[in-house]
Design a protein around this motif. Structure first.
Motif, PDB file in Angstrom:
ATOM      1  N   GLN A 114       0.815  -1.202   0.000  1.00 54.09           N
ATOM      2  CA  GLN A 114       0.000   0.000   0.000  1.00 54.09           C
ATOM      3  C   GLN A 114       0.855   1.262   0.000  1.00 54.09           C
TER       4      GLN A 114
ATOM      5  N   THR B  50       1.843  -2.729  -7.875  1.00 55.17           N
ATOM      6  CA  THR B  50       1.087  -1.504  -7.606  1.00 55.17           C
ATOM      7  C   THR B  50       1.424  -0.949  -6.229  1.00 55.17           C
TER       8      THR B  50
ATOM      9  N   ASN C 271      -0.067   2.553  -3.541  1.00 52.37           N
ATOM     10  CA  ASN C 271      -1.013   3.651  -3.373  1.00 52.37           C
ATOM     11  C   ASN C 271      -0.273   4.984  -3.423  1.00 52.37           C
TER      12      ASN C 271
ATOM     13  N   ALA D 123      -1.712   8.928   1.213  1.00 48.24           N
ATOM     14  CA  ALA D 123      -3.142   9.134   1.484  1.00 48.24           C
ATOM     15  C   ALA D 123      -3.405  10.130   2.595  1.00 48.24           C
TER      16      ALA D 123
ATOM     17  N   GLY E  25      -7.014   9.296   2.062  1.00 45.39           N
ATOM     18  CA  GLY E  25      -6.922   9.869   0.723  1.00 45.39           C
ATOM     19  C   GLY E  25      -7.196  11.362   0.770  1.00 45.39           C
TER      20      GLY E  25
ATOM     21  N   HIS F 289      -2.683   3.472  -7.138  1.00 48.49           N
ATOM     22  CA  HIS F 289      -4.068   3.596  -6.701  1.00 48.49           C
ATOM     23  C   HIS F 289      -4.237   4.915  -5.948  1.00 48.49           C
ATOM     24  N   CYS F 290      -5.240   5.687  -6.343  1.00 45.42           N
ATOM     25  CA  CYS F 290      -5.543   6.963  -5.695  1.00 45.42           C
ATOM     26  C   CYS F 290      -6.741   6.772  -4.773  1.00 45.42           C
ATOM     27  N   MET F 291      -6.510   6.807  -3.468  1.00 44.29           N
ATOM     28  CA  MET F 291      -7.607   6.732  -2.510  1.00 44.29           C
ATOM     29  C   MET F 291      -8.372   8.054  -2.528  1.00 44.29           C
TER      30      MET F 291
ATOM     31  N   GLN G  34      -9.496  -0.678  -9.805  1.00 48.35           N
ATOM     32  CA  GLN G  34      -8.857  -1.689  -8.965  1.00 48.35           C
ATOM     33  C   GLN G  34     -10.004  -2.465  -8.324  1.00 48.35           C
TER      34      GLN G  34
END
Length: 206
Positions: free
Chosen positions: A29, A52, A54, A57, A66, A97-99, A170
């Protein structure tokens, strides 16, 4: 096969265990507690590929999940974006990955969505320069109360509205099951827009 490492796990020692169990790909993450060079060296030593990460956040300990929907936090989001891209390039991770974030009590949802769309577009443009993919993930509100994005249909609608080829879903089977969605049907319906799948801890049927 890949193995996932959470923000709470000391993930550098975990790479050795992933190799021991014959995993070839891993995800984590938040790798930001370690220098990218240190993480890259561990990946190389154990012959692993990172699939991947993140974007940063915000302040996790204070409940931030996020920054993408939060008004007045554009500078923080931009710095998080720059940091995420820096790590992804150093570690060979093809996607981030964009929270979205937890919706503040005084923030109308439509305003949150407006901010979200604008920042996703900014992030997609920045990642596209480097050939990277941006993902968004519906997360169930039982595990993450107040989280903005909880609906796979809305996630897909947002992606289609953005019209950016490098923005994808995702797809987490656990969250889909917790949301009460038909996992097979939603996956089949949206498969062309799904770029990364997570399947750990999916609840068993009663």
């Amino acid at each position: 096969m890949f193995r996932r490492f959470s923000r709470k796990r000391r993930f550098l020692p975990g790479f050795a265990k992933a190799k021991q169990h014959r995993f070839s790909h891993v995800e984590c993450q938040f790798p930001y507690a370690a220098a990218p060079e240190a993480v890259a060296a561990e990946l190389e030593e154990y012959g692993l590929s990172l699939v991947t990460i993140n974007l940063p956040a915000g302040d996790w300990e204070k409940g931030e999940r996020g920054l993408a929907i939060l008004p007045g936090r554009h500078d923080d989001f931009r710095r998080a974006l720059e940091e995420g891209v820096r790590y992804a390039l150093a570690l060979g991770a093809p996607r981030l990955h964009c929270m979205a974030g937890v919706v503040p009590a005084d923030l109308p949802r439509e305003r949150a969505k407006e901010i979200y769309m604008r920042r996703l577009d900014e992030a997609a443009a920045a990642l596209g320069v480097h050939g990277l993919t941006l993902t968004i993930e519906p997360i169930n509100p039982f595990d993450m109360p107040g989280y903005f994005l909880t609906d796979i249909d809305e996630a897909v609608a947002i992606i289609r509205a953005l019209g950016r080829a490098n923005v994808k879903v995702q797809y987490d089977i656990y969250h889909m099951a917790r949301l009460g969605r038909d996992v097979t049907a939603t996956f089949a319906a949206y498969e062309p827009l799904i770029d990364h799948v997570q399947f750990a801890d999916a609840p068993r049927a009663a």
